[in-house]
Design a protein around this motif. Sequence first.
Motif, PDB file in Angstrom:
ATOM      1  N   ALA A  75       0.816  -1.214   0.000  1.00  0.00           N
ATOM      2  CA  ALA A  75       0.000   0.000   0.000  1.00  0.00           C
ATOM      3  C   ALA A  75       0.847   1.260   0.000  1.00  0.00           C
ATOM      4  O   ALA A  75       0.461   2.279  -0.565  1.00  0.00           O
ATOM      5  N   ALA A  76       2.024   1.206   0.648  1.00  0.00           N
ATOM      6  CA  ALA A  76       2.842   2.407   0.797  1.00  0.00           C
ATOM      7  C   ALA A  76       3.958   2.498  -0.234  1.00  0.00           C
ATOM      8  O   ALA A  76       4.816   3.368  -0.134  1.00  0.00           O
ATOM      9  N   LEU A  77       3.966   1.610  -1.236  1.00  0.00           N
ATOM     10  CA  LEU A  77       5.016   1.615  -2.253  1.00  0.00           C
ATOM     11  C   LEU A  77       4.543   2.419  -3.453  1.00  0.00           C
ATOM     12  O   LEU A  77       3.716   1.969  -4.248  1.00  0.00           O
ATOM     13  N   SER A  78       5.074   3.629  -3.607  1.00  0.00           N
ATOM     14  CA  SER A  78       4.638   4.540  -4.653  1.00  0.00           C
ATOM     15  C   SER A  78       5.168   4.109  -6.016  1.00  0.00           C
ATOM     16  O   SER A  78       6.217   3.465  -6.125  1.00  0.00           O
ATOM     17  N   THR A  79       4.460   4.490  -7.075  1.00  0.00           N
ATOM     18  CA  THR A  79       4.883   4.200  -8.445  1.00  0.00           C
ATOM     19  C   THR A  79       5.678   5.348  -9.057  1.00  0.00           C
ATOM     20  O   THR A  79       6.042   5.282 -10.234  1.00  0.00           O
ATOM     21  N   SER A  80       5.974   6.387  -8.293  1.00  0.00           N
ATOM     22  CA  SER A  80       6.520   7.623  -8.866  1.00  0.00           C
ATOM     23  C   SER A  80       7.874   7.424  -9.535  1.00  0.00           C
ATOM     24  O   SER A  80       8.178   8.078 -10.525  1.00  0.00           O
ATOM     25  N   ASN A  81       8.725   6.547  -9.007  1.00  0.00           N
ATOM     26  CA  ASN A  81      10.066   6.385  -9.579  1.00  0.00           C
ATOM     27  C   ASN A  81      10.281   4.983 -10.129  1.00  0.00           C
ATOM     28  O   ASN A  81      11.408   4.539 -10.312  1.00  0.00           O
ATOM     29  N   VAL A  82       9.195   4.267 -10.423  1.00  0.00           N
ATOM     30  CA  VAL A  82       9.297   2.878 -10.872  1.00  0.00           C
ATOM     31  C   VAL A  82       9.434   2.832 -12.388  1.00  0.00           C
ATOM     32  O   VAL A  82       8.632   3.418 -13.114  1.00  0.00           O
ATOM     33  N   ASP A  83      10.446   2.116 -12.874  1.00  0.00           N
ATOM     34  CA  ASP A  83      10.621   1.922 -14.316  1.00  0.00           C
ATOM     35  C   ASP A  83       9.843   0.704 -14.804  1.00  0.00           C
ATOM     36  O   ASP A  83       9.094   0.783 -15.762  1.00  0.00           O
ATOM     37  N   HIS A  84      10.036  -0.429 -14.147  1.00  0.00           N
ATOM     38  CA  HIS A  84       9.261  -1.623 -14.493  1.00  0.00           C
ATOM     39  C   HIS A  84       9.280  -2.589 -13.310  1.00  0.00           C
ATOM     40  O   HIS A  84      10.048  -2.413 -12.350  1.00  0.00           O
ATOM     41  N   ILE A  85       8.419  -3.588 -13.381  1.00  0.00           N
ATOM     42  CA  ILE A  85       8.278  -4.574 -12.313  1.00  0.00           C
ATOM     43  C   ILE A  85       8.378  -5.968 -12.926  1.00  0.00           C
ATOM     44  O   ILE A  85       7.715  -6.263 -13.924  1.00  0.00           O
ATOM     45  N   GLU A  86       9.207  -6.816 -12.327  1.00  0.00           N
ATOM     46  CA  GLU A  86       9.346  -8.204 -12.771  1.00  0.00           C
ATOM     47  C   GLU A  86       8.734  -9.127 -11.722  1.00  0.00           C
ATOM     48  O   GLU A  86       9.088  -9.044 -10.536  1.00  0.00           O
ATOM     49  N   ILE A  87       7.817  -9.985 -12.163  1.00  0.00           N
ATOM     50  CA  ILE A  87       7.130 -10.915 -11.271  1.00  0.00           C
ATOM     51  C   ILE A  87       7.457 -12.333 -11.729  1.00  0.00           C
ATOM     52  O   ILE A  87       7.109 -12.728 -12.844  1.00  0.00           O
ATOM     53  N   VAL A  88       8.148 -13.078 -10.893  1.00  0.00           N
ATOM     54  CA  VAL A  88       8.552 -14.449 -11.211  1.00  0.00           C
ATOM     55  C   VAL A  88       7.793 -15.394 -10.310  1.00  0.00           C
ATOM     56  O   VAL A  88       7.856 -15.283  -9.087  1.00  0.00           O
ATOM     57  N   ARG A  89       7.062 -16.319 -10.900  1.00  0.00           N
ATOM     58  CA  ARG A  89       6.316 -17.315 -10.134  1.00  0.00           C
ATOM     59  C   ARG A  89       7.150 -18.583 -10.002  1.00  0.00           C
ATOM     60  O   ARG A  89       7.723 -19.070 -10.968  1.00  0.00           O
TER      61      ARG A  89
END
Length: 468
Positions: free
Chosen positions: A120-134
């Motif tokens: 909830a407290a993790l802002s997207t303001s400085n995020v370039d991309h997100i990697e999700i590995v299952r």
Amino acid sequence: FHRSLFFSLVALLAAQCAGQSELPRVEPTVVTVTGEAMPLSAVPSSVVVLSRETIENSRAENVGDVLRQVPFLFLTRAGGAGGLTTVTLRGGKPNFTLVMLDGIPVNDISDTLGGSFDFAALSTSNVDHIEIVRGPLSSIYGSEAVSGVINVISRTGHGPPTLEIGGSAGNFGAGEAQVGSSGRAGKVDYGISGSYFSVGEQVGKDSFQVGTVALHTQLTLAPNKVLQTVMQYRNSEAQGFPPNGGGPEYSILRDPQHAQVTQVIGGLVFRHQLRPRWLYSLSFDVFDREQDLASPAILDKIPPTFRAVPSNQSATSFRRYRFGWSNVFTLTSRLTAHLNASERQEIGSSDGLIAGTVPDRFSLTRSTLGIGGELVYHSERLTVTSGLRSDKSPGFDNVWSPRAGISYQLGHGGPRIRGSWGLGFKLPSFFALADQTVGNRQLKPEYANSFDLGLTGETWRRRLTLEL
């Protein structure tokens, strides 16, 4: 009129599709699965990459709202914006998912969540991309990487400096402000940002505020030497009805839970291409999280019975230091070997009161030494990986984490079949070990043996991806 307009639009779309050639695109690379960057299509694991464009188009203030759109992932949130937001992968508990910011683990194993991360407290303001590995990645990251890994990667500037300023406002007294700058100054590529988000009462006594400042730089010391820095400071304050307390409709007591969290992250990575076939990295990072929590009692009725949950006040502190040394050896044009070693020092403490009178305190320190290796064979149509890691922590037996994967393209431009297998583990959290009310010093590590098999193909001129 509406019917003719609809068919006109369909005809126009069909004409455009028929007249266009195959869409040009740049395939994303993945850095979370192995010790080197690999094209997404060649990765043997089940991976989803959320691009910067996807994150910006979502108009989400936090990463939790972005992850809500991801298939194969289950997200829960207690209450409105700012409520506890956790992620489940493959049915594992929320604390079975390792969460990283630029490769730095941010799971807090000292609070009552036992290592779960609150998005909830993790802002997207400085995020370039997100990697999700299952699937388990303990063969690379050790403890906590049982159900999967989520790696949130910051922006790094290139080219002339840019400045971005933005803001928004909405109902419930919501307001957001962002400022950021990125670019290149001399030999330094940089990205810096600051954001603040606030929202008032939405469901019932559930206001929320969070402020974030982040910096990501890359200094080119020489053509074969690079120094990267990551720094982030975050402060959040949230209140609302306590989770599992019945919410505003069923809670007997109307007092909200209050939580204030301060989080600091810092990291340094030095990369040196010492020989044409040898790249090594030295890294150091620190994660510090301080939380003050005041939770009211949860009553089952008036007068309450033994099923009621007493009030709880606690101040928890957790700090993790990591030192790492990793190597990539290019054995042939298609075969690479990765060797790495890391030392992790974790210090956690909690000072609390139950029902305002019963003390609940603990303090623990744990060091873990991890040594691992991996072989990666990669050609145009075939990728094969195999790895093994050993983790040793005082009080626990030596833990071995094997992993293997394969990805093969069926014909030129055809679908890919991929499969992976791995063993993941999680050491007991400090809360589970040492809490005076529910802790158990005899707990052992938890394990998960996981495998997957999939088929991925593209159709309609590479506009549509189908995955089984």
